[in-house]
Write a protein that holds these residues in place. Structure first.
Motif, PDB file in Angstrom:
ATOM      1  N   ARG A  11     -68.203 -58.947 -96.059  1.00 43.61           N
ATOM      2  CA  ARG A  11     -68.469 -58.491 -97.420  1.00 43.61           C
ATOM      3  C   ARG A  11     -68.465 -56.964 -97.507  1.00 43.61           C
ATOM      4  NH1 ARG A  11     -66.164 -60.787-100.208  1.00 43.61           N
ATOM      5  NH2 ARG A  11     -67.090 -59.512-101.839  1.00 43.61           N
ATOM      6  N   GLU A  12     -68.908 -56.302 -96.436  1.00 45.60           N
ATOM      7  CA  GLU A  12     -68.869 -54.843 -96.417  1.00 45.60           C
ATOM      8  C   GLU A  12     -67.432 -54.339 -96.507  1.00 45.60           C
ATOM      9  OE1 GLU A  12     -69.833 -51.136 -93.338  1.00 45.60           O
ATOM     10  OE2 GLU A  12     -70.692 -53.127 -92.972  1.00 45.60           O
ATOM     11  N   THR A  33     -68.636 -61.975 -89.042  1.00 46.45           N
ATOM     12  CA  THR A  33     -69.913 -62.254 -89.696  1.00 46.45           C
ATOM     13  C   THR A  33     -69.770 -62.046 -91.207  1.00 46.45           C
ATOM     14  OG1 THR A  33     -70.687 -59.970 -89.460  1.00 46.45           O
ATOM     15  CG2 THR A  33     -71.169 -61.505 -87.662  1.00 46.45           C
ATOM     16  N   HIS A  34     -70.550 -62.815 -91.966  1.00 40.97           N
ATOM     17  CA  HIS A  34     -70.432 -62.764 -93.421  1.00 40.97           C
ATOM     18  C   HIS A  34     -70.774 -61.378 -93.973  1.00 40.97           C
ATOM     19  CE1 HIS A  34     -70.467 -64.169 -97.566  1.00 40.97           C
ATOM     20  NE2 HIS A  34     -71.650 -63.581 -97.711  1.00 40.97           N
ATOM     21  N   SER A  35     -71.825 -60.773 -93.451  1.00 46.32           N
ATOM     22  CA  SER A  35     -72.246 -59.469 -93.968  1.00 46.32           C
ATOM     23  C   SER A  35     -71.194 -58.392 -93.717  1.00 46.32           C
ATOM     24  CB  SER A  35     -73.573 -59.062 -93.334  1.00 46.32           C
ATOM     25  OG  SER A  35     -73.455 -58.976 -91.910  1.00 46.32           O
ATOM     26  N   TYR A  36     -70.567 -58.433 -92.538  1.00 44.62           N
ATOM     27  CA  TYR A  36     -69.536 -57.429 -92.224  1.00 44.62           C
ATOM     28  C   TYR A  36     -68.278 -57.673 -93.061  1.00 44.62           C
ATOM     29  CZ  TYR A  36     -66.699 -54.244 -89.413  1.00 44.62           C
ATOM     30  OH  TYR A  36     -65.898 -53.219 -88.996  1.00 44.62           O
TER      31      TYR A  36
END
Length: 216
Positions: A58-59, A53-56
């Motif tokens: 980026r994290e 996933t994009h959010s993970y």
């Protein structure tokens, strides 16, 4: 004195003169060791993670960066040496977790500003070797990823010399690299995954760091 002997004497005189010009200057230190730590950001992607996933991504793309450097200055403006830089980030999600570690080793060649009393500014470039490891977990079972690649590092530093031997500085680095394949060990099985143009395996990273330098 014959012609051959005369040429030999002239060559020796030239070499001695060059040595005196290039290597006998006393107004700058020839060696420096430095250690920096700070922030790293993988701007273009974060491969090998347990979910995509994009959010993970980026994290995990943001983490701690550190480096150790050695440089030698045979003349005021020219430097060569070596650098090691590392990166670490961690994250978790309902199905598992990841701990990403990246190590990069590179020889460096570059230029340094002319001697000043307090400031040293230098920049260097060089190819190198990258090693990646992801100590992850999926559904309670350990998953390990290993990969290696080549890369290219642009390295710049500005240091304020507190004394003739000690400096406090900041560094900016950009690492160009990517993966061709990775080896995954999970649930007793080892799998080799190969990347192509349809899979983003870019490891390029920007580092912003600060630390100490020692000159002698």
């Amino acid at each position: 004195m014959n012609q051959a002997q005369l040429k030999t004497v002239l060559i020796i005189i030239v070499l001695v003169a060059c040595h005196g010009t290039l290597f006998s200057q006393k107004d700058f230190e020839r060696h420096d060791f430095s250690f920096h730590a700070g922030y790293g950001n993988m701007l273009k992607g974060t491969p090998t993670l347990t979910i995509d996933t994009h959010s993970y991504q980026r994290e995990l793309a943001q983490g701690v960066s550190w480096d150790g450097q050695y440089h030698f200055r045979p003349i005021k403006r020219f430097i060569f040496g070596a650098i090691y830089t590392g990166f670490s980030s961690k994250g978790s999600h309902p199905e598992g977790k990841d701990h990403l570690l990246i190590h990069f080793f590179s020889p460096q060649i570059g230029m340094c500003n002319a001697h000043t009393k307090h400031w040293q500014i230098r920049g260097g470039v060089g190819p190198g070797v990258l090693f990646l490891r992801n100590n992850s977990e999926v559904f309670g079972k350990k998953r390990k990823v290993k990969a290696s690649s080549i890369g290219f590092l642009i390295n710049s530093n500005a240091t304020y010399k507190l004394t003739s031997s000690l400096g406090l500085g900041i560094g900016v680095q950009y690492l160009f690299s990517g993966l061709v394949r990775m080896k995954t060990h999970y649930h007793g099985e080892t799998t080799i995954v190969r990347f192509d143009e349809n899979h983003d395996a870019n490891l390029s990273r920007l580092n912003l760091t600060t630390g100490l330098s020692y000159y002698f």
